[in-house]
Design a protein around this motif. Sequence first.
Motif, PDB file in Angstrom:
ATOM      1  N   CYS A   1       0.855  -1.191   0.000  1.00 55.71           N
ATOM      2  CA  CYS A   1       0.000   0.000   0.000  1.00 55.71           C
ATOM      3  C   CYS A   1       0.891   1.240   0.000  1.00 55.71           C
ATOM      4  CB  CYS A   1      -0.901   0.013   1.232  1.00 55.71           C
ATOM      5  SG  CYS A   1      -1.843   1.544   1.370  1.00 55.71           S
TER       6      CYS A   1
ATOM      7  N   CYS B   1      -0.075   3.490   3.527  1.00 55.89           N
ATOM      8  CA  CYS B   1       0.267   3.096   4.895  1.00 55.89           C
ATOM      9  C   CYS B   1       1.385   2.067   4.966  1.00 55.89           C
ATOM     10  CB  CYS B   1      -0.961   2.557   5.615  1.00 55.89           C
ATOM     11  SG  CYS B   1      -1.524   0.957   4.988  1.00 55.89           S
TER      12      CYS B   1
ATOM     13  N   TYR C   1       1.188  -1.148   4.175  1.00 56.79           N
ATOM     14  CA  TYR C   1       0.733  -2.536   4.363  1.00 56.79           C
ATOM     15  C   TYR C   1       1.256  -3.388   3.209  1.00 56.79           C
ATOM     16  CZ  TYR C   1      -2.597  -6.416   4.900  1.00 56.79           C
ATOM     17  OH  TYR C   1      -3.197  -7.663   5.051  1.00 56.79           O
TER      18      TYR C   1
ATOM     19  N   CYS D   1      -7.586  -0.882   0.786  1.00 58.56           N
ATOM     20  CA  CYS D   1      -6.540  -1.353   1.687  1.00 58.56           C
ATOM     21  C   CYS D   1      -7.171  -1.663   3.047  1.00 58.56           C
ATOM     22  CB  CYS D   1      -5.441  -0.308   1.853  1.00 58.56           C
ATOM     23  SG  CYS D   1      -4.214  -0.774   3.109  1.00 58.56           S
TER      24      CYS D   1
ATOM     25  N   SER E   1      -5.768  -2.058   5.804  1.00 57.65           N
ATOM     26  CA  SER E   1      -5.037  -1.409   6.887  1.00 57.65           C
ATOM     27  C   SER E   1      -5.468   0.041   7.071  1.00 57.65           C
ATOM     28  CB  SER E   1      -3.538  -1.489   6.602  1.00 57.65           C
ATOM     29  OG  SER E   1      -2.809  -0.683   7.494  1.00 57.65           O
ATOM     30  N   CYS E   2      -5.396   0.844   6.011  1.00 56.78           N
ATOM     31  CA  CYS E   2      -5.707   2.272   6.153  1.00 56.78           C
ATOM     32  C   CYS E   2      -7.053   2.662   5.533  1.00 56.78           C
ATOM     33  CB  CYS E   2      -4.601   3.124   5.550  1.00 56.78           C
ATOM     34  SG  CYS E   2      -4.379   2.912   3.772  1.00 56.78           S
TER      35      CYS E   2
ATOM     36  N   TRP F   1      -6.505   0.159  12.439  1.00 63.62           N
ATOM     37  CA  TRP F   1      -6.747  -0.886  11.428  1.00 63.62           C
ATOM     38  C   TRP F   1      -8.147  -0.655  10.886  1.00 63.62           C
ATOM     39  CZ3 TRP F   1      -3.922  -4.252   8.757  1.00 63.62           C
ATOM     40  CH2 TRP F   1      -4.594  -5.234   8.032  1.00 63.62           C
ATOM     41  N   HIS F   2      -8.285  -0.583   9.567  1.00 63.98           N
ATOM     42  CA  HIS F   2      -9.541  -0.154   8.973  1.00 63.98           C
ATOM     43  C   HIS F   2     -10.587  -1.270   8.850  1.00 63.98           C
ATOM     44  CE1 HIS F   2     -12.301   1.934   6.275  1.00 63.98           C
ATOM     45  NE2 HIS F   2     -12.276   0.855   5.505  1.00 63.98           N
TER      46      HIS F   2
ATOM     47  N   PRO G   1      -6.086  -7.846  11.075  1.00 73.97           N
ATOM     48  CA  PRO G   1      -4.660  -7.463  10.991  1.00 73.97           C
ATOM     49  C   PRO G   1      -3.761  -8.656  11.275  1.00 73.97           C
ATOM     50  CG  PRO G   1      -5.634  -6.668  13.030  1.00 73.97           C
ATOM     51  CD  PRO G   1      -6.765  -7.233  12.232  1.00 73.97           C
TER      52      PRO G   1
ATOM     53  N   TRP H   1       0.357  -6.809  14.814  1.00 66.71           N
ATOM     54  CA  TRP H   1       0.417  -5.690  13.855  1.00 66.71           C
ATOM     55  C   TRP H   1       0.768  -4.401  14.591  1.00 66.71           C
ATOM     56  CZ3 TRP H   1      -3.072  -1.400  13.049  1.00 66.71           C
ATOM     57  CH2 TRP H   1      -2.809  -0.687  11.861  1.00 66.71           C
TER      58      TRP H   1
ATOM     59  N   ALA I   1       1.247  -0.405  13.524  1.00 67.48           N
ATOM     60  CA  ALA I   1       1.091   0.559  12.435  1.00 67.48           C
ATOM     61  C   ALA I   1       2.348   1.388  12.208  1.00 67.48           C
ATOM     62  CB  ALA I   1      -0.097   1.472  12.722  1.00 67.48           C
TER      63      ALA I   1
ATOM     64  N   GLN J   1       4.974  -0.652  10.547  1.00 68.79           N
ATOM     65  CA  GLN J   1       4.615  -0.837   9.136  1.00 68.79           C
ATOM     66  C   GLN J   1       5.008   0.383   8.303  1.00 68.79           C
ATOM     67  OE1 GLN J   1       0.639  -2.623   7.981  1.00 68.79           O
ATOM     68  NE2 GLN J   1       0.256  -0.497   7.455  1.00 68.79           N
TER      69      GLN J   1
END
Lengths: 118, 135
Positions: free
Chosen positions: A5, A8, A10, A23, A25-26, A60-61, A67, A71, A73, A76
Amino acid sequence: MPFDCPVCGYRKLRRPPLNYLICPSCGTEFGYHDFAETPERRNERWESLRARWIAREMPWHSRVTQPPPDWDAAAQLIDAGFGYSIGLPVELAPTSESTIYSDRFWTNSAALIVSINA
Amino acid sequence: MGAEPDAEGSDPPLLHHHEIYHHRGLRKKTAVTFTLGFATYADLAEHFEDHALELGIATHSEYEETADYFIGGPLDRTTTRECHRRNGDTLRYNEETEEFAVMSKDGYILTYYIADPELHGQPNNREYFLRECKQ
């Protein structure tokens, strides 16, 4: 093969960040949230989206995709080379060890900043 | 879901006999649809999570069926604009409801949402649609 990504960092996107992939993640939906007519403008959009995600404390979205275990962030972001987005010096390039940095990374970063300022 | 006469008299949309994802998971049902639906369950679920609320939709199957009809069904030219990208994607935008959807050349739904200038960054949704068409 997973993809990265560009917002972010990921590392396990199911497809390239195009064609309205979201994504997990974000939450960036590529082609919508990062809509742009030139590559330069798209880079600016990614920077802006990253800043917004960071301002929201990098949650985490996805409620669909879980995740990865442990995980982190911030880890990452730094692993993907976006450490500067959270205030780290550009000199701190991502390394293959970056997933373990947690305490050590921050300690080293603080030490470097102190040495730069001294 | 079924085909309805096109008020404008254009060619009727193609129909697919297609297994769509039934809501609450991986169970499927066979339906007659205008598109091939979302390519994977993950795509459907992620888009549902992000866009269903703004559309007032409560289930995965309703989201996919509504998207299917909007992007693949008869075109209401009084409210909805349609274009085709050079790569074969089809885009539709409803100027009254602000719905926006994209279907790939091979018939899969790529996205379906209420467009929001705060998110796409263009001055308004009409401008966004026109610029998306040129991508």
